[in-house]
Scaffold this motif. Structure first.
Motif, PDB file in Angstrom:
ATOM      1  N   SER A   1       0.541  -1.326   0.220  1.00  0.00           N
ATOM      2  CA  SER A   1       0.309   0.286   0.000  1.00  0.00           C
ATOM      3  C   SER A   1       1.066   1.378  -0.385  1.00  0.00           C
ATOM      4  O   SER A   1       1.323   1.287   0.773  1.00  0.00           O
ATOM      5  CB  SER A   1      -0.775  -0.495   1.242  1.00  0.00           C
ATOM      6  OG  SER A   1      -1.491   1.044   1.308  1.00  0.00           O
ATOM      7  N   VAL A   2       1.200   1.703  -0.985  1.00  0.00           N
ATOM      8  CA  VAL A   2       1.887   2.988  -1.222  1.00  0.00           C
ATOM      9  C   VAL A   2       1.496   4.055  -0.631  1.00  0.00           C
ATOM     10  O   VAL A   2       1.912   5.220   0.262  1.00  0.00           O
ATOM     11  CB  VAL A   2       1.855   3.520  -2.788  1.00  0.00           C
ATOM     12  CG1 VAL A   2       2.713   2.432  -3.699  1.00  0.00           C
ATOM     13  CG2 VAL A   2       0.400   4.030  -4.075  1.00  0.00           C
ATOM     14  N   ASP A   3      -0.412   4.480  -0.084  1.00  0.00           N
ATOM     15  CA  ASP A   3      -0.410   5.663   0.293  1.00  0.00           C
ATOM     16  C   ASP A   3      -0.060   5.543   1.917  1.00  0.00           C
ATOM     17  O   ASP A   3      -0.093   6.080   2.826  1.00  0.00           O
ATOM     18  CB  ASP A   3      -2.101   5.196   0.621  1.00  0.00           C
ATOM     19  CG  ASP A   3      -2.540   5.715  -1.094  1.00  0.00           C
ATOM     20  OD1 ASP A   3      -2.071   6.330  -1.351  1.00  0.00           O
ATOM     21  OD2 ASP A   3      -3.987   5.254  -1.543  1.00  0.00           O
ATOM     22  N   ASN A   4      -0.044   4.292   2.496  1.00  0.00           N
ATOM     23  CA  ASN A   4       0.689   4.088   4.212  1.00  0.00           C
ATOM     24  C   ASN A   4       2.285   3.941   3.654  1.00  0.00           C
ATOM     25  O   ASN A   4       2.383   3.490   5.310  1.00  0.00           O
ATOM     26  CB  ASN A   4       0.093   2.747   4.511  1.00  0.00           C
ATOM     27  CG  ASN A   4      -1.209   2.715   4.724  1.00  0.00           C
ATOM     28  OD1 ASN A   4      -2.417   3.575   4.336  1.00  0.00           O
ATOM     29  ND2 ASN A   4      -1.810   1.494   5.012  1.00  0.00           N
ATOM     30  N   PHE A   5       2.593   4.198   3.329  1.00  0.00           N
ATOM     31  CA  PHE A   5       4.195   4.426   2.760  1.00  0.00           C
ATOM     32  C   PHE A   5       4.471   6.061   2.258  1.00  0.00           C
ATOM     33  O   PHE A   5       4.562   5.940   1.637  1.00  0.00           O
ATOM     34  CB  PHE A   5       5.180   3.360   1.913  1.00  0.00           C
ATOM     35  CG  PHE A   5       6.462   3.523   2.611  1.00  0.00           C
ATOM     36  CD1 PHE A   5       6.999   2.859   3.470  1.00  0.00           C
ATOM     37  CD2 PHE A   5       7.088   4.090   1.312  1.00  0.00           C
ATOM     38  CE1 PHE A   5       8.311   2.901   3.859  1.00  0.00           C
ATOM     39  CE2 PHE A   5       8.537   3.781   2.090  1.00  0.00           C
ATOM     40  CZ  PHE A   5       9.424   3.676   2.686  1.00  0.00           C
ATOM     41  N   PRO A   6       4.373   7.008   3.641  1.00  0.00           N
ATOM     42  CA  PRO A   6       4.464   8.062   2.690  1.00  0.00           C
ATOM     43  C   PRO A   6       5.905   8.489   1.756  1.00  0.00           C
ATOM     44  O   PRO A   6       6.284   9.101   1.550  1.00  0.00           O
ATOM     45  CB  PRO A   6       4.839   9.259   4.198  1.00  0.00           C
ATOM     46  CG  PRO A   6       4.064   8.090   5.260  1.00  0.00           C
ATOM     47  CD  PRO A   6       4.175   6.924   4.987  1.00  0.00           C
ATOM     48  N   ASP A   7       7.459   7.926   2.016  1.00  0.00           N
ATOM     49  CA  ASP A   7       8.143   8.358   1.430  1.00  0.00           C
ATOM     50  C   ASP A   7       8.457   7.750   0.564  1.00  0.00           C
ATOM     51  O   ASP A   7       9.512   7.289  -0.167  1.00  0.00           O
ATOM     52  CB  ASP A   7       9.667   6.910   2.931  1.00  0.00           C
ATOM     53  CG  ASP A   7       9.441   8.068   4.080  1.00  0.00           C
ATOM     54  OD1 ASP A   7       9.059   9.240   3.979  1.00  0.00           O
ATOM     55  OD2 ASP A   7      10.409   8.074   4.763  1.00  0.00           O
ATOM     56  N   TYR A   8       7.688   6.928   0.158  1.00  0.00           N
ATOM     57  CA  TYR A   8       7.391   6.443  -1.497  1.00  0.00           C
ATOM     58  C   TYR A   8       7.308   6.908  -2.049  1.00  0.00           C
ATOM     59  O   TYR A   8       7.737   8.305  -2.504  1.00  0.00           O
ATOM     60  CB  TYR A   8       5.526   5.481  -1.670  1.00  0.00           C
ATOM     61  CG  TYR A   8       5.934   4.875  -3.206  1.00  0.00           C
ATOM     62  CD1 TYR A   8       6.821   3.781  -3.465  1.00  0.00           C
ATOM     63  CD2 TYR A   8       5.367   5.365  -4.296  1.00  0.00           C
ATOM     64  CE1 TYR A   8       6.951   2.676  -4.451  1.00  0.00           C
ATOM     65  CE2 TYR A   8       5.236   4.597  -5.651  1.00  0.00           C
ATOM     66  CZ  TYR A   8       6.331   2.766  -5.129  1.00  0.00           C
ATOM     67  OH  TYR A   8       6.214   2.559  -6.479  1.00  0.00           O
TER      68      TYR A   8
END
Length: 396
Positions: A45-52
C-alpha cells in the motif's frame, strides 16, 4: 566475466531457495500495516508509506498505470504493487498463508529485499543496477524493505547507464544486439574493459568498432620522477573518490606513461653518448651527468606506480604482457581477415620492393595494411608490426 577480470561474487542466491525469507518479510510488512490481501494476492500500500518515490524523486502523477502491465482494478491505489500473487496454471508456485488455494509465487521486487537482507543485513553499503531499474524496481525494493524494517538503508545507490550500438539503443529486433562473447572474439578482453572504463559508469556507453579500436592497449606512453608519482597517486585517490571517476583517472595515467617513454628514450641516447665519449669525459662531467642506473630506478618506480593503479582498475592482464601482446595481435589478424603467414608474405614483398627501390609498391602495401588495422614499423633489426586503428584510404 573472468576474462574481463571481474571478481566472482561471494554468493549467487536463487529465489527458489529463499521462499521462507520472502514469506517472512511479506508477513512483517503486513503486520506493520503497509500491505493488504485481495483474493490470495498481497499488495503493498503506497498510501500507507509516505516516503514512497523518495529514491527516484518522481511525483505520484508521473506514474502511468497500465503503461507496463494491465491495471488490477481490485487494488486500492493503481500504484500499489504485488508482493505475492496467486499462481496461475503452469507457473512455479509455493504454499503461502494468503492464497485462496494452497499455492502462490513472489512478486517481482520482494525477492531482492529478502535476499539482500538475509546475506548483507538490513543496512549495507552499495546497491547497483541499470538506471532503468531506479523506478519501479529499486523504488519498490526500498519501500518494502523499510516498510518491514524502518532502519533498512542502502548507503550508496549506483545506477549505470545503457550500452548503445553506434548511437542506437540495442535491440534484437533491430539486429544491433551483441554479447560480451561476440566482442572478445575480435578484441582483447582488456580492450573492452578499458573501453567501458573510459565512460563514467552513470553515463550511457556508445559501443562502436572505432571506439574499441582506440582502446586496444597499444603504446600507452610512460612518465618521470618521484614528484610525478606522488601527484599521480593523489590524483588517483581524488578522482576515484569522486563517484568512481575512472575517465579522469585513465586520462591522468597518461602522464606517468609518457614519462616512462621519455626516460626510455633518454636512457637510450645516454647509453649511445657514453659509448662514444667514454674516454673523453672528465671525472667532473661524469659526476654531474645523470647515470644510467638513475634512469633505471626511475623507470622501476614509475612502472610500479602505473601497474598498481591498473591492477586496482582491473586493467592488468592476468597473463604475461608478452601473452597479452600475442592475443592482441591474434585478434588484429582476425579483424583484418588474414593469417600470420599471409601477413609475413606481404611484409617480405614490401622488403623486396624497398630493396628494388620500388617505393610505390612499398607504400601501397603499407597503406593497404594500415587500412586493415596493421601498422608496419621499420627498425634496424627488420620490419615489425603492431595493431592500430584502421586508417581510411583516399578512396573511402
Amino acid at each position: 566475466m573472468s576474462e574481463l577480470q571481474c571478481l566472482p561474487p561471494t554468493r549467487e542466491p536463487r529465489v527458489t531457495e529463499h521462499i521462507e525469507q520472502i514469506i517472512d518479510l511479506i508477513t512483517k510488512i503486513m503486520d506493520n500495516g503497509k500491505a493488504y490481501t485481495i483474493e490470495g494476492d498481497v499488495y503493498f500500500s503506497v498510501d500507507n508509506f509516505p516516503d514512497y518515490l523518495s529514491l527516484s524523486g518522481r511525483k505520484v502523477d508521473h506514474n502511468l498505470p497500465g503503461k507496463r502491465v494491465t491495471v488490477d482494478t481490485r487494488k486500492r491505489n493503481p500504484a500499489d504493487f504485488a508482493l505475492w500473487k496467486s499462481a496461475k496454471e503452469g507457473e512455479p508456485s509455493w504454499e503461502s498463508p494468503w492464497g485462496l488455494g494452497p499455492l502462490g509465487r513472489p512478486g517481482w521486487h520482494i525477492e531482492c529485499s529478502a535476499m539482500s537482507a538475509h546475506y548483507l543485513g538490513k543496512v549495507f553499503d552499495i546497491h547497483g543496477g541499470g538506471k532503468d531499474l531506479i523506478f519501479p524496481h529499486h523504488e519498490n525494493e526500498l519501500a518494502q524493505s523499510q516498510a518491514a524494517y524502518p532502519e533498512s538503508e542502502v548507503k550508496c545507490w549506483m545506477h549505470n547507464g545503457f550500452v548503445n550500438k553506434d548511437g542506437q539503443k540495442m535491440a534484437k529486433a533491430d539486429k544491433n544486439f551483441f554479447t560480451i562473447r561476440d566482442i572478445i572474439s575480435l578484441y582483447h578482453p582488456m580492450a573492452l574493459r578499458l573501453f567501458l572504463m573510459r565512460t563514467h559508469y552513470r553515463s550511457d556507453v556508445n559501443h562502436s568498432d572505432t571506439a574499441l579500436q582506440e582502446c586496444k592497449l597499444e603504446n600507452y606512453i610512460p612518465a618521470d620522477d618521484q614528484k610525478l608519482i606522488d601527484e599521480n597517486h593523489s590524483k588517483f585517490l581524488e578522482k576515484m573518490s569522486d563517484d568512481l571517476h575512472t575517465t579522469a583517472v585513465l586520462d591522468h595515467l597518461l602522464v606517468p606513461l609518457r614519462a616512462i617513454n621519455n626516460n626510455l628514450s633518454d636512457l637510450k641516447k645516454l647509453q649511445q653518448r657514453l659509448d662514444h665519449q667514454k674516454k673523453k669525459q672528465s671525472l667532473r662531467q661524469k659526476q654531474q651527468q645523470k647515470k644510467p642506473e638513475d634512469y633505471v630506478q626511475t623507470l622501476v618506480a614509475l612502472q610500479n606506480e602505473v601497474k598498481e593503479k591498473l591492477s586496482i582498475l582491473g586493467l592488468m592482464p592476468s597473463s604475461s604482457l608478452a601473452e597479452a601482446l600475442r592475443q592482441l595481435k591474434e585478434k588484429a589478424l582476425k579483424r583484418a581477415g588474414m593469417t600470420a603467414e599471409q601477413l609475413h608474405q606481404l611484409i617480405e614483398q614490401r622488403i623486396l620492393a624497398r630493396k628494388n627501390k620500388d617505393f610505390a609498391e612499398s607504400d601501397r602495401i603499407r597503406t593497404d595494411l594500415s587500412a586493415l588495422g596493421i601498422a608496419l614499423m621499420d627498425e634496424p633489426t627488420g620490419t615489425l608490426w603492431k595493431p592500430s586503428e584502421p586508417e581510411l584510404t583516399g578512396e573511402s
